[in-house]
Design an enzyme around this catalytic site. Structure first.
Site, PDB file in Angstrom:
ATOM      1  N   LYS A   5       0.805  -1.226   0.000  1.00  0.00           N
ATOM      2  CA  LYS A   5       0.000   0.000   0.000  1.00  0.00           C
ATOM      3  C   LYS A   5       0.831   1.266   0.000  1.00  0.00           C
ATOM      4  O   LYS A   5       0.307   2.359  -0.246  1.00  0.00           O
ATOM      5  CB  LYS A   5      -0.905   0.014   1.245  1.00  0.00           C
ATOM      6  CG  LYS A   5      -2.005  -1.037   1.176  1.00  0.00           C
ATOM      7  CD  LYS A   5      -2.697  -1.212   2.517  1.00  0.00           C
ATOM      8  CE  LYS A   5      -3.749  -2.318   2.424  1.00  0.00           C
ATOM      9  NZ  LYS A   5      -4.056  -2.881   3.740  1.00  0.00           N
ATOM     10  N   LYS A  11      -5.880 -14.385  -2.089  1.00  0.00           N
ATOM     11  CA  LYS A  11      -6.793 -14.787  -1.014  1.00  0.00           C
ATOM     12  C   LYS A  11      -8.172 -14.162  -1.211  1.00  0.00           C
ATOM     13  O   LYS A  11      -8.295 -13.094  -1.822  1.00  0.00           O
ATOM     14  CB  LYS A  11      -6.211 -14.423   0.352  1.00  0.00           C
ATOM     15  CG  LYS A  11      -6.112 -12.951   0.586  1.00  0.00           C
ATOM     16  CD  LYS A  11      -5.702 -12.588   2.003  1.00  0.00           C
ATOM     17  CE  LYS A  11      -5.742 -11.072   2.110  1.00  0.00           C
ATOM     18  NZ  LYS A  11      -5.354 -10.454   3.312  1.00  0.00           N
ATOM     19  N   LYS A  66     -12.358  -8.977   1.311  1.00  0.00           N
ATOM     20  CA  LYS A  66     -13.521  -8.083   1.329  1.00  0.00           C
ATOM     21  C   LYS A  66     -13.389  -7.009   0.267  1.00  0.00           C
ATOM     22  O   LYS A  66     -14.386  -6.468  -0.197  1.00  0.00           O
ATOM     23  CB  LYS A  66     -13.602  -7.364   2.681  1.00  0.00           C
ATOM     24  CG  LYS A  66     -13.923  -8.245   3.863  1.00  0.00           C
ATOM     25  CD  LYS A  66     -13.882  -7.404   5.154  1.00  0.00           C
ATOM     26  CE  LYS A  66     -13.774  -8.273   6.378  1.00  0.00           C
ATOM     27  NZ  LYS A  66     -13.137  -7.603   7.519  1.00  0.00           N
TER      28      LYS A  66
HETATM   29  P1  TYM Z   1      -9.722  -8.659   8.844  1.00  0.00           P
HETATM   30  O1  TYM Z   1     -10.882  -7.846   9.272  1.00  0.00           O
HETATM   31  O2  TYM Z   1      -9.142  -8.403   7.486  1.00  0.00           O
HETATM   32  O3  TYM Z   1     -10.086 -10.203   8.898  1.00  0.00           O
HETATM   33  C1  TYM Z   1     -10.642 -10.815  10.044  1.00  0.00           C
HETATM   34  C2  TYM Z   1     -10.038 -12.190  10.215  1.00  0.00           C
HETATM   35  O4  TYM Z   1     -10.270 -12.991   9.046  1.00  0.00           O
HETATM   36  C3  TYM Z   1      -9.052 -13.569   8.599  1.00  0.00           C
HETATM   37  N1  TYM Z   1      -9.089 -13.683   7.123  1.00  0.00           N
HETATM   38  C4  TYM Z   1      -8.904 -14.831   6.437  1.00  0.00           C
HETATM   39  N2  TYM Z   1      -8.657 -16.083   6.846  1.00  0.00           N
HETATM   40  C5  TYM Z   1      -8.544 -17.034   5.884  1.00  0.00           C
HETATM   41  N3  TYM Z   1      -8.671 -16.799   4.565  1.00  0.00           N
HETATM   42  C6  TYM Z   1      -8.911 -15.550   4.101  1.00  0.00           C
HETATM   43  N4  TYM Z   1      -9.060 -15.336   2.802  1.00  0.00           N
HETATM   44  C7  TYM Z   1      -9.038 -14.486   5.062  1.00  0.00           C
HETATM   45  N5  TYM Z   1      -9.292 -13.166   4.967  1.00  0.00           N
HETATM   46  C8  TYM Z   1      -9.309 -12.690   6.236  1.00  0.00           C
HETATM   47  C9  TYM Z   1      -7.981 -12.598   9.054  1.00  0.00           C
HETATM   48  O5  TYM Z   1      -6.728 -13.238   9.157  1.00  0.00           O
HETATM   49  C10 TYM Z   1      -8.515 -12.155  10.402  1.00  0.00           C
HETATM   50  O6  TYM Z   1      -8.147 -13.070  11.411  1.00  0.00           O
HETATM   51  N6  TYM Z   1      -5.731  -6.671  11.166  1.00  0.00           N
HETATM   52  C11 TYM Z   1      -6.910  -7.531  11.341  1.00  0.00           C
HETATM   53  C12 TYM Z   1      -7.845  -7.055  12.426  1.00  0.00           C
HETATM   54  C13 TYM Z   1      -7.237  -6.825  13.764  1.00  0.00           C
HETATM   55  C14 TYM Z   1      -6.824  -7.825  14.665  1.00  0.00           C
HETATM   56  C15 TYM Z   1      -6.380  -7.131  15.821  1.00  0.00           C
HETATM   57  C16 TYM Z   1      -6.802  -9.217  14.616  1.00  0.00           C
HETATM   58  C17 TYM Z   1      -7.033  -5.614  14.353  1.00  0.00           C
HETATM   59  N7  TYM Z   1      -6.526  -5.796  15.612  1.00  0.00           N
HETATM   60  C18 TYM Z   1      -5.875  -7.821  16.936  1.00  0.00           C
HETATM   61  C19 TYM Z   1      -6.297  -9.900  15.734  1.00  0.00           C
HETATM   62  C20 TYM Z   1      -5.853  -9.199  16.864  1.00  0.00           C
HETATM   63  C21 TYM Z   1      -7.697  -7.569  10.034  1.00  0.00           C
HETATM   64  O7  TYM Z   1      -7.618  -6.673   9.227  1.00  0.00           O
HETATM   65  O8  TYM Z   1      -8.568  -8.592   9.946  1.00  0.00           O
END
Ligand code: TYM
Length: 326
Positions: free
Chosen positions: A113, A193, A196
């Site tokens: 990014k 992957k 969203k």
């Molecule tokens: P986010 O909102 O993008 O996604 C939420 C969770 O879904 C998992 N995930 C996936 N797992 C498998 N295959 C995929 N294609 C896939 N896409 C998303 C992500 O790994 C995540 O567990 N940075 C994080 C949010 C966050 C967070 C935290 C997580 C902020 N603070 C503290 C854990 C602890 C995020 O953007 O997730």
């Protein structure tokens, strides 16, 4: 014996898909039986990309509702919006002062990014806020998908660095990444992957999609050359992705899926996967329909108050260690 503390978060941007569900949310729900779980709609992370304020407010509540429908239980877990608990950003600032810019420059999500229009300081320091989320509540385990592994590494480093400098305060958190489902791939491009933000809606299945949409998306899923249903990420990433999805929804192991459908042909196999997904997601759709919005908002407010109280106790300790408490 005290129970282990688990923390995780999800961004309320767009809709919650099979990747989120299989990579992370299924674990969130299962862990509630045994651990002290803290789950958070991380809305401050989401504003690192522009949001329409009115829509965003609704999206935040929608995400909380979907998570409850999936099985996050505010009676058993602490569940709230990140923005309502200012301790997250306070700790992020403090952790930022012990984070090397070199380490942030190496984050792959940032590298993707960094040079794009709209890049900003929030995106750059995003992993520091994520570390603060986790360390704020002294979490010991963090259920996430594979894509968050590098961010988790930073949280672990920061815990160790803080402890070395100021006193042993933070547990070093372990990721909980499922053996299968940690990286669910796009249905249109099995090399990337499921996400969203993919502009192609056909690339993903949402946990609230209706049965016909699910069937259509899977029928159109990109498959590989050949016709045998075989688990082989090198040669057959499209089919391997579907095999893994089927395995997770049915509990069947991969060799028995290969044995059962190896010769069935892609079309038939996709139908089988579609029916398993339809059936597996049906309880979530039902639970979602039965949830009351006002009650959901009330539960989130209660979660906020509990989270603030708990965070204040922890954060005061950090202020003392750093020399910020009088
Ligand atoms: P986010 O909102 O993008 O996604 C939420 C969770 O879904 C998992 N995930 C996936 N797992 C498998 N295959 C995929 N294609 C896939 N896409 C998303 C992500 O790994 C995540 O567990 N940075 C994080 C949010 C966050 C967070 C935290 C997580 C902020 N603070 C503290 C854990 C602890 C995020 O953007 O997730």
């Amino acid at each position: 014996m005290t129970r282990k503390t688990v923390f995780s978060g999800l961004q309320p941007t767009g809709n919650i898909h099979l990747g989120n569900y299989l990579g992370a949310l299924r674990n969130w729900v299962a862990l509630q039986d045994e651990y002290d779980c803290i789950y958070c709609v991380v809305d401050l992370h989401a504003i690192t990309v522009p949001q329409d304020p009115g829509e965003f407010r609704a999206d935040r509540h929608e995400a909380a509702k979907v998570l409850m429908a999936v099985g996050v239980d505010p009676e058993r877990s602490l569940f709230y919006f990140q923005s309502q608990v200012p301790h997250h950003t306070e700790l992020a600032w403090i952790l930022g002062t012990i984070t090397g810019t070199g380490q942030l420059n190496r984050m792959t999500q940032w590298k993707d990014k960094a040079d794009v229009a709209g890049s900003n300081l929030g995106l750059y320091s995003y992993p520091v806020l994520m570390a603060a989320d986790i360390l704020l509540f002294r979490a010991e385990a963090v259920p996430v998908g594979e894509d968050q592994k590098q961010h988790l590494e930073l949280a672990r480093d920061l815990a160790q660095r803080f402890n070395a400098r100021f006193g042993d305060e933070f547990p070093v958190p372990d990721p909980i990444i499922p053996k299968r489902g940690a990286r669910v791939m796009s249905l249109q491009d099995p090399a990337s992957k499921m996400s969203k933000s993919d502009p192609d809606e056909g690339s993903r299945i949402l946990v609230l999609d209706d049965p016909d949409t699910i069937r259509r998306r899977l029928k159109r899923a990109v498959t590989d050359s050949g016709r045998d249903v075989r688990y082989d990420w090198e040669q057959k990433p499209g089919i391997s992705n579907l095999i893994e999805i089927l395995s997770l929804f049915t509990g069947k192991d991969i060799p028995s899926i290969e044995a059962e459908y190896g010769e069935a042909g892609y079309g038939t196999f996709k139908d089988v996967v579609a029916e398993a997904v339809v059936e597996g997601l049906a309880p979530i759709r039902r639970a979602y329909r039965d949830l009351d919005d006002a009650e959901g908002a009330r539960l989130m407010q209660r979660g906020t108050l509990d989270a603030r109280t708990r965070a204040e106790g922890y954060q005061q300790k950090v202020r003392e260690l750093v020399g910020l408490a009088d």
